[in-house]
Design a protein around this motif. Structure first.
Motif, short mmCIF file in Angstrom:
data_model
loop_
_atom_site.label_atom_id
_atom_site.label_comp_id
_atom_site.label_asym_id
_atom_site.label_seq_id
_atom_site.Cartn_x
_atom_site.Cartn_y
_atom_site.Cartn_z
N GLU A 21 16.83 19.38 -88.59
CA GLU A 21 15.83 18.31 -88.57
C GLU A 21 16.45 16.92 -88.44
OE1 GLU A 21 13.67 18.89 -92.16
OE2 GLU A 21 15.48 18.97 -93.40
N LEU A 293 8.76 18.39 -83.40
CA LEU A 293 8.63 17.73 -84.70
C LEU A 293 7.54 16.66 -84.67
CD1 LEU A 293 12.41 17.39 -85.59
CD2 LEU A 293 10.75 18.89 -86.69
N TYR A 296 4.07 18.73 -84.51
CA TYR A 296 3.71 19.57 -85.66
C TYR A 296 3.95 18.89 -87.00
CZ TYR A 296 2.74 23.69 -82.87
OH TYR A 296 2.17 24.57 -81.98
N LYS A 297 4.93 18.01 -87.06
CA LYS A 297 5.24 17.35 -88.32
C LYS A 297 4.61 15.96 -88.42
CE LYS A 297 7.79 20.83 -89.45
NZ LYS A 297 7.32 21.80 -90.45
N ILE A 305 12.53 12.03 -90.53
CA ILE A 305 11.68 13.19 -90.83
C ILE A 305 11.70 13.47 -92.32
CG2 ILE A 305 11.38 15.65 -90.35
CD1 ILE A 305 12.89 15.11 -87.74
#
Length: 305
Positions: A21, A293, A296-297, A305
């Protein structure tokens, strides 16, 4: 720490990585690209399963004009993806969430995340390879445009002449293979698909190689100018294998500066600076994961992140 699979599909080779990440590449493998869709999906599945990491999702970078729902309107050399809902089909095959992203947009996203553009709000990314690809960031956000078409600089026309529009596109003049190598091959009646060969021959005094390189430098510089006046980014970032050659990049930048100096209007205004991509061959994998990322994040460009 969470881990993701970054897959960058090219017409000849597929680059597959396990990426965390933070954008760090933990595993990096490179294989010949399978030609059939089921074989290609299986190739990706085998890569994921043979490594001891729990994969949260997959970011897939591929050529073509890709809609936000993962539908490939065009697919470049990956013929099995044409008119295919790649994202839906790969998710069903892998039983994992997947994001499908255009290869040049993936490269731009990687550079925005941890590369040359991390401090830039507005930039264009130009990839010089088999064809010309590109992406646009404005006000810190990736611009997709209608159906993902924004940034397809290679499709833009370099001539006002009617006829075979493919031959008038910037991919046929400013790309390394479809442009530089094609022109040189026709001129010497020899199949040369590696720009490094042409550069070496030019250094050895080959006048045809010198002329073809001069045409290539000018075509790329003209494309820079067109991007500058149509989009006005702060910088233009150049990727693709040839961008790693410092002499080539120096020649392209000099040609760009000469046009800006000789074209009176451009000599009066501030023009974008030219930078080179930092992440090189890993950019597609890293950027595809970053796209995953962001989707979806729910992260924003420039945020951790």
């Amino acid at each position: 720490m969470k881990y993701y699979a970054g897959i960058d599909i090219g017409g000849t080779r597929i680059k597959m990585g396990i990426i965390n990440e933070l954008g760090e590449v933990i595993v990096n493998e490179n294989e010949e690209t399978k030609k059939e869709k089921l074989e290609l999906f299986t190739q990706i599945d085998h890569f994921i399963k043979r490594h001891p990491y729990q994969i949260e999702g997959v970011g897939l970078s591929t050529p073509g004009v890709i809609r936000s729902d993962g539908y490939a309107q065009t697919s470049g050399a990956i013929h099995c993806f044409l008119n295919c809902y790649v994202q839906q089909e790969l998710e069903a095959f892998l039983h994992l969430p997947v994001i499908v992203e255009n290869d040049a947009k993936s490269a731009a996203m990687a550079e925005k995340w941890i590369g040359a553009a991390k401090d830039e709000d507005s930039f264009a990314c130009l990839t010089l390879g088999t064809a010309v690809g590109g992406a646009i960031y404005m006000n810190g956000q990736l611009v997709r445009g209608l159906g993902g078409l924004a940034g397809e600089f290679g499709v833009a026309l370099s001539s006002l002449q009617p006829g075979d529009y493919n031959e008038h596109s910037f991919s046929y003049h400013a790309a390394t293979v479809a442009g530089l190598c094609r022109e040189y091959s026709y001129s010497v009646k020899e199949r040369v698909l590696d720009a490094r060969v042409i550069i070496e021959r030019s250094q050895q005094g080959d006048e045809v190689a010198k002329q073809c390189l001069s045409h290539f430098y000018h075509a790329v510089a003209v494309l820079f100018v067109n991007i500058a006046v149509m989009i006005a980014p702060e910088v233009i970032i150049v990727g693709g294998g040839i961008s790693e050659n410092q002499e080539v990049m120096k020649a392209i930048k000099e040609e760009y500066q000469n046009i800006c100096k000789d074209y009176h209007v451009l000599s009066l205004v501030e023009m974008p600076h030219i930078l080179t991509c930092q992440l090189k061959n890993d950019a597609g994998m890293i950027g595809a994961v970053y796209s995953f990322l962001r989707r979806y994040k729910k992260i924003n460009d420039g945020n951790s992140i």
